[in-house]
Design an enzyme around this catalytic site. Structure first.
Site, PDB file in Angstrom:
ATOM      1  N   LYS A   1      22.543  27.395  18.689  1.00  0.00           N
ATOM      2  CA  LYS A   1      22.118  26.419  17.218  1.00  0.00           C
ATOM      3  C   LYS A   1      21.812  27.318  16.450  1.00  0.00           C
ATOM      4  O   LYS A   1      21.078  28.268  16.580  1.00  0.00           O
ATOM      5  CB  LYS A   1      21.384  25.288  17.849  1.00  0.00           C
ATOM      6  CG  LYS A   1      21.592  24.197  18.938  1.00  0.00           C
ATOM      7  CD  LYS A   1      20.539  23.358  19.119  1.00  0.00           C
ATOM      8  CE  LYS A   1      20.770  22.615  20.298  1.00  0.00           C
ATOM      9  NZ  LYS A   1      20.519  23.494  21.606  1.00  0.00           N
TER      10      LYS A   1
ATOM     11  N   MET B   1      10.519  29.458  13.385  1.00  0.00           N
ATOM     12  CA  MET B   1      11.601  28.925  12.446  1.00  0.00           C
ATOM     13  C   MET B   1      10.952  28.230  11.110  1.00  0.00           C
ATOM     14  O   MET B   1      11.203  27.251  10.646  1.00  0.00           O
ATOM     15  CB  MET B   1      12.372  27.793  13.424  1.00  0.00           C
ATOM     16  CG  MET B   1      13.054  28.260  14.472  1.00  0.00           C
ATOM     17  SD  MET B   1      13.096  26.846  15.850  1.00  0.00           S
ATOM     18  CE  MET B   1      11.815  26.475  16.341  1.00  0.00           C
TER      19      MET B   1
ATOM     20  N   ASP C   1      22.388  30.672  24.227  1.00  0.00           N
ATOM     21  CA  ASP C   1      22.257  30.654  22.796  1.00  0.00           C
ATOM     22  C   ASP C   1      22.120  31.718  21.835  1.00  0.00           C
ATOM     23  O   ASP C   1      22.220  32.892  22.410  1.00  0.00           O
ATOM     24  CB  ASP C   1      20.815  29.913  22.500  1.00  0.00           C
ATOM     25  CG  ASP C   1      19.663  30.463  22.939  1.00  0.00           C
ATOM     26  OD1 ASP C   1      19.622  31.785  22.754  1.00  0.00           O
ATOM     27  OD2 ASP C   1      18.307  29.914  23.183  1.00  0.00           O
TER      28      ASP C   1
END
Length: 461
Positions: free
Chosen positions: A271, A384, A249
């Site tokens: 992502k 996040m 990732d």
């Protein structure tokens, strides 16, 4: 490379050492370990060399060096404390095309000695090219802890059955899979524990099985940590070196990818907010598909795969299809970034508990248990959380968190791009608008963030 690392077979080969002091003694002992036939030319020799002479392990020519001492030796070491003598040895040897080493003089030597870790038949040699022998010895000392003496027994066992395995498995891929299963399974574990007999019995049983026993693929779900490659676990590094294909990732750095087996195929499946290179369901199926092909599949994820990493979803698909897998935890961002920012997540003077939450928005809203997050003497770590920062700040204050509660933003923690901003929960949105931190950025809320200025030890850039 300034030097080509090679390993010479010196068994029963004539070698000459000119000099009889402490340096010469060390070189003689090294040559004897390599089973060479060693002669020493020197008027006097050390007590240790004298003992070797009495034991018949060494031939001593009691004389100053003369040209006729050099005949057709395999290699020569000039180890006197007289540079003129050492250079004379080298000049005469060079005329006869004999490799010569002048101790403490790599520039005028045909070869140099490395710092050796001996786990025969496994030999590890570390060299700095003569620039820093102390550094080479330091690196060898580190390798001593990574490569225990039992690897010698493991190497002997694998050598004993090398031809048998070659006959059993015709394809290179099959042989490699078999030996990897040996190194990562109970056989190696028994050898490391000193149970070589049991290990050999299991190895013989596995060789008696059909080839299909090594055809099944496997998935390694590995946490790559928060960014610093040195925070990888030993097991993570070992499995990274076994992979046939790697799905990684966007939080996995190029420095960490560089540690993967060079022949492995690299596939990006990262992502980021509002954009997915590959959907999660597709990733699950890709892992399954390649494992069914008999490949060793490495799923490399930033941080820890079981902390906001969807690792559970991926191995759930594998478990349903009876695909073998291993999970290797990584240092999660909360722990790694906080440590590198000098912010203890718990501290008896400030916080007795710590909570991890994700700040990702769902349909533009944050759905969190606000009453749990505003408890006193607690640290809250938000993953996040940049996009929802204004809403997070507002909701926490509405549910009772003081507006002046200290908070910190840690951008790209543990890497050379790390930045830390201190603020309060009320002023966070304004700070983020002004400084424009980029992902990944971790939010730490709590009194412990006050310790950053005192305890910060890591300096990036």
């Amino acid at each position: 490379m300034d030097y080509l690392p090679i390993f010479l077979d010196l068994k029963q080969q004539d070698c000459l050492v000119v000099g009889g002091g402490s340096v010469a003694t060390r070189k003689v002992k090294l040559l004897l370990k390599a089973q060479a036939k060693v002669s020493v030319v020197s008027p006097e020799i050390s007590d240790a060399l004298g003992t070797l002479v009495k034991q018949g392990q060494l031939r001593w020519v009691q004389s100053i060096f003369k040209a006729e001492h050099i005949t057709d030796q395999r290699l020569i070491i000039a180890a006197t404390d007289n540079e003129q003598v050492n250079h004379l040895v080298h000049d005469i040897a060079k005329q006869k095309h004999i490799l010569t080493n002048l101790t403490d003089n790599p520039d005028d030597s045909d070869f140099i000695f490395a710092s050796v870790l001996d786990r025969s038949p496994i030999i590890v040699a570390v060299s700095s090219g003569g620039e820093s022998p102390v550094l080479a010895r330091n690196l060898r000392a580190r390798l001593e802890t990574l490569i225990p003496p039992a690897y010698s027994k493991l190497g002997e066992l694998m050598g004993k059955y090398r031809e048998t395995v070659k006959q059993k498995f015709g394809e290179l891929r099959q042989r490699r899979q078999f030996w990897d299963s040996v190194l990562s399974g109970p056989i190696a574990d028994h050898v490391m524990a000193g149970r070589e007999g049991i290990a050999e019995q299991i190895l013989q049983q596995q060789l008696a099985d059909e080839i299909k026993t090594v055809e099944t693929g496997e998935v390694f779900l590995v946490g790559a940590g928060p960014g610093d490659p040195e925070l990888l676990t030993f097991k993570a590094l070992r499995l990274m070196q076994q992979a046939d294909i790697v799905f990684y990732d966007r939080l996995v750095s190029k420095e960490i990818l560089a540690l993967v087996r060079k022949e492995a195929e690299l596939v990006y499946v990262g992502k980021q907010r509002a954009w997915h290179a590959v959907r999660q369901e597709e990733i699950n199926n890709l892992l399954l598909e390649h494992a069914k092909q008999g490949k060793r599949v490495l799923r490399l994820k930033g941080g820890d795969p079981f902390i906001f990493g969807r690792g559970g979803e991926e191995i759930d698909t594998l478990a349903e299809n009876a695909i073998p897998f291993q999970v290797v935890p990584g240092i999660t961002a909360a722990s790694g970034c906080a440590s590198y920012a000098g912010i203890p997540l718990t501290h008896r003077d400030y916080a007795q508990s710590c909570v991890f939450v994700t700040g990702q928005l769902k349909e533009g809203e944050l759905d969190l248990n606000w009453s749990v997050l505003v408890k006193p003497r607690q640290t809250v770590v938000v993953y996040m959380g940049l996009a929802g920062l204004p809403q997070l700040s507002q909701k926490l204050q509405e549910h009772g968190m003081p507006a002046d509660m200290p908070a910190a933003l840690v951008q790209q923690g543990t890497t050379e791009n790390q930045k830390v901003w201190l603020s309060t929960i009320a002023e966070l949105p304004e700070l983020a608008e002004r400084e424009k931190p980029i992902a990944p950025t971790l939010l730490i809320i709590g009194e412990v963030t006050r310790l950053h200025e005192k305890l910060a030890w890591f300096r990036s850039g």
